[in-house]
Motif scaffolding. Sequence first.
Motif, short mmCIF file in Angstrom:
data_model
loop_
_atom_site.label_atom_id
_atom_site.label_comp_id
_atom_site.label_asym_id
_atom_site.label_seq_id
_atom_site.Cartn_x
_atom_site.Cartn_y
_atom_site.Cartn_z
N HIS A 16 0.85 -1.07 0.31
CA HIS A 16 0.13 0.17 -0.85
C HIS A 16 1.04 0.78 -0.57
O HIS A 16 0.18 2.40 0.02
CB HIS A 16 -0.72 0.17 1.12
CG HIS A 16 -0.19 0.06 2.90
ND1 HIS A 16 0.20 -1.05 3.18
CD2 HIS A 16 0.26 0.65 3.13
CE1 HIS A 16 0.82 -1.02 4.31
NE2 HIS A 16 1.33 0.60 4.33
N THR A 17 2.08 1.11 0.14
CA THR A 17 3.06 2.24 0.51
C THR A 17 3.97 2.94 -0.33
O THR A 17 4.53 3.18 -1.22
CB THR A 17 3.81 2.35 1.82
OG1 THR A 17 4.95 1.18 1.96
CG2 THR A 17 2.69 2.16 2.90
N PHE A 18 3.90 1.43 -1.41
CA PHE A 18 5.03 1.08 -2.39
C PHE A 18 4.93 2.09 -3.38
O PHE A 18 5.68 2.62 -4.26
CB PHE A 18 4.29 0.28 -3.36
CG PHE A 18 5.45 -0.21 -4.88
CD1 PHE A 18 6.49 -0.21 -4.43
CD2 PHE A 18 4.41 0.37 -6.02
CE1 PHE A 18 7.72 -0.88 -5.82
CE2 PHE A 18 5.77 -0.07 -7.30
CZ PHE A 18 6.97 -0.03 -6.80
N VAL A 19 3.54 3.02 -3.75
CA VAL A 19 3.57 4.09 -5.17
C VAL A 19 3.54 5.46 -4.52
O VAL A 19 4.90 5.60 -4.66
CB VAL A 19 2.41 3.69 -5.26
CG1 VAL A 19 1.96 5.47 -6.50
CG2 VAL A 19 1.18 2.84 -5.88
N SER A 20 3.90 5.92 -3.07
CA SER A 20 4.59 6.62 -2.54
C SER A 20 5.73 6.88 -2.03
O SER A 20 6.60 7.52 -2.44
CB SER A 20 4.10 6.46 -0.97
OG SER A 20 2.55 6.93 -0.95
N LEU A 21 6.32 5.62 -1.86
CA LEU A 21 7.74 5.11 -2.46
C LEU A 21 8.41 5.77 -3.72
O LEU A 21 9.57 6.43 -4.00
CB LEU A 21 8.24 4.13 -2.16
CG LEU A 21 8.57 3.74 -0.22
CD1 LEU A 21 8.39 2.24 -0.01
CD2 LEU A 21 9.92 4.22 0.07
N HIS A 25 -0.99 11.38 -8.21
CA HIS A 25 -1.53 10.11 -7.53
C HIS A 25 -2.12 10.97 -5.91
O HIS A 25 -2.65 9.70 -5.39
CB HIS A 25 0.61 9.60 -6.93
CG HIS A 25 0.61 8.36 -5.15
ND1 HIS A 25 -0.46 7.33 -5.55
CD2 HIS A 25 1.30 8.80 -4.37
CE1 HIS A 25 0.23 7.01 -4.13
NE2 HIS A 25 0.70 7.50 -3.63
N VAL A 26 -1.21 12.01 -6.41
CA VAL A 26 -2.35 12.52 -5.44
C VAL A 26 -3.78 12.61 -5.51
O VAL A 26 -4.43 12.16 -4.64
CB VAL A 26 -1.66 13.41 -4.63
CG1 VAL A 26 -2.25 14.77 -4.14
CG2 VAL A 26 -0.10 13.89 -4.37
N VAL A 27 -4.10 13.11 -6.56
CA VAL A 27 -5.53 12.22 -6.85
C VAL A 27 -6.10 12.05 -6.46
O VAL A 27 -7.27 11.85 -6.34
CB VAL A 27 -5.33 13.91 -8.21
CG1 VAL A 27 -6.92 13.25 -9.23
CG2 VAL A 27 -4.58 15.04 -8.26
N VAL A 28 -5.69 10.16 -7.17
CA VAL A 28 -6.02 9.42 -6.67
C VAL A 28 -6.19 9.14 -5.34
O VAL A 28 -7.48 8.75 -5.32
CB VAL A 28 -5.13 8.05 -7.58
CG1 VAL A 28 -5.99 6.23 -7.25
CG2 VAL A 28 -5.38 8.23 -8.96
N ARG A 29 -5.41 8.88 -4.53
CA ARG A 29 -5.30 9.06 -3.55
C ARG A 29 -6.82 9.49 -1.91
O ARG A 29 -8.07 9.91 -1.54
CB ARG A 29 -4.10 9.56 -2.79
CG ARG A 29 -3.13 8.70 -3.09
CD ARG A 29 -3.83 7.15 -2.13
NE ARG A 29 -3.48 6.98 -0.63
CZ ARG A 29 -1.97 6.87 -0.09
NH1 ARG A 29 -1.47 6.11 -0.86
NH2 ARG A 29 -2.04 6.98 0.69
N ARG A 48 3.23 11.52 3.72
CA ARG A 48 3.23 13.18 3.55
C ARG A 48 4.53 13.38 3.91
O ARG A 48 5.01 14.38 3.38
CB ARG A 48 2.53 13.22 5.09
CG ARG A 48 0.52 12.55 4.87
CD ARG A 48 0.21 13.60 5.76
NE ARG A 48 0.17 13.29 7.40
CZ ARG A 48 -0.20 12.55 7.97
NH1 ARG A 48 -0.70 11.88 7.58
NH2 ARG A 48 0.39 12.80 9.47
N TYR A 49 5.26 12.79 5.12
CA TYR A 49 6.55 13.51 5.07
C TYR A 49 7.95 13.28 3.76
O TYR A 49 8.35 14.17 3.44
CB TYR A 49 7.67 12.46 6.22
CG TYR A 49 8.92 13.47 6.08
CD1 TYR A 49 9.19 14.53 6.48
CD2 TYR A 49 10.41 12.29 5.73
CE1 TYR A 49 10.17 14.65 6.87
CE2 TYR A 49 11.03 12.77 5.80
CZ TYR A 49 11.51 13.66 6.88
OH TYR A 49 12.70 13.86 6.69
N LEU A 50 7.52 11.67 2.72
CA LEU A 50 8.13 11.06 1.69
C LEU A 50 7.82 12.09 0.80
O LEU A 50 8.64 12.81 -0.34
CB LEU A 50 8.21 10.30 0.95
CG LEU A 50 9.14 9.46 2.27
CD1 LEU A 50 8.77 7.84 1.63
CD2 LEU A 50 10.02 9.74 2.44
#
Length: 282
Positions: free
Chosen positions: A118-123, A156-160, A172-174
Amino acid sequence: MTISTLLLSKFSMSMGVRDSLLPVAALLLALLADIETIILLFVIVGQAHFFMAFLYQYRGKKMTRRYVGVAALLFLLASVYFIYSGLLVPVFLVTSIAFGIHFAIDEFYLHGEKNGPHTFVSLLGFMLLYGSVVLQILGPGYEMLPVFAGLFVLAHVVVRIVRNNPFSAAERYLLFVGCGVLFLGMGLDLWIVVPGIISLLHCFNWTIGYAERVKDNAPARRSYWRHTLVTLALSVGLYSIWVVTDAPLLAFLFLPIYWYAWALAHFVLSSTVVVGAKRPIG
């Protein structure tokens, strides 16, 4: 008041405050300091961090046969590379990208979160932003990469948001740091200092993050701050000796091209593949 308590009172902070203040401080450092000062800081603070990692890996009985074997292999590969090539750009690129991954993954540990699918896309978004800036060392022809990375992160932000799937604190930090990296690298054309700024952030994040974890354990707190001060003093002392004497052996610790190799070794030797369960200092 003991030294450790005084240090803790001055430097300990909530993760939310740390997440906002340190990146801003790093941005101001990049804006106000010259490149030589930033290099001086990240090689000294970085080596102190590496010393600390080695110390805690030893104390935590992480230096197993696998660890020693991997370390020996890394030393052999580095020796062959520097003897027969020694080109800066490949070392800079490989180490910078690897350390960016190291920085990003460790933030989930420091925030007490699990890094999973679930965090892969943010990474990936952070690494696209950061990696596209680092790749500017290759010269003309790579200017559009940060634009594509920025569009990916924006999507990615828009989809979330549409899916009402909020970002975790680490995510959020990354994203915050990734946007800062993009601003530094492309908005201000300071891409060359970005890996140094990220390494400084990583070191200070660990210093504060681990201090938070031991603040209620007086013996562990005193030991931690003592080790932090000793390793920093050792790094400063060795660097000073190198500057005064120009000792060739110390160049292998602090000359940036060799420092990059140490950073890559730190990334590999601190990975869960080598040390098993997550280490106390990374």
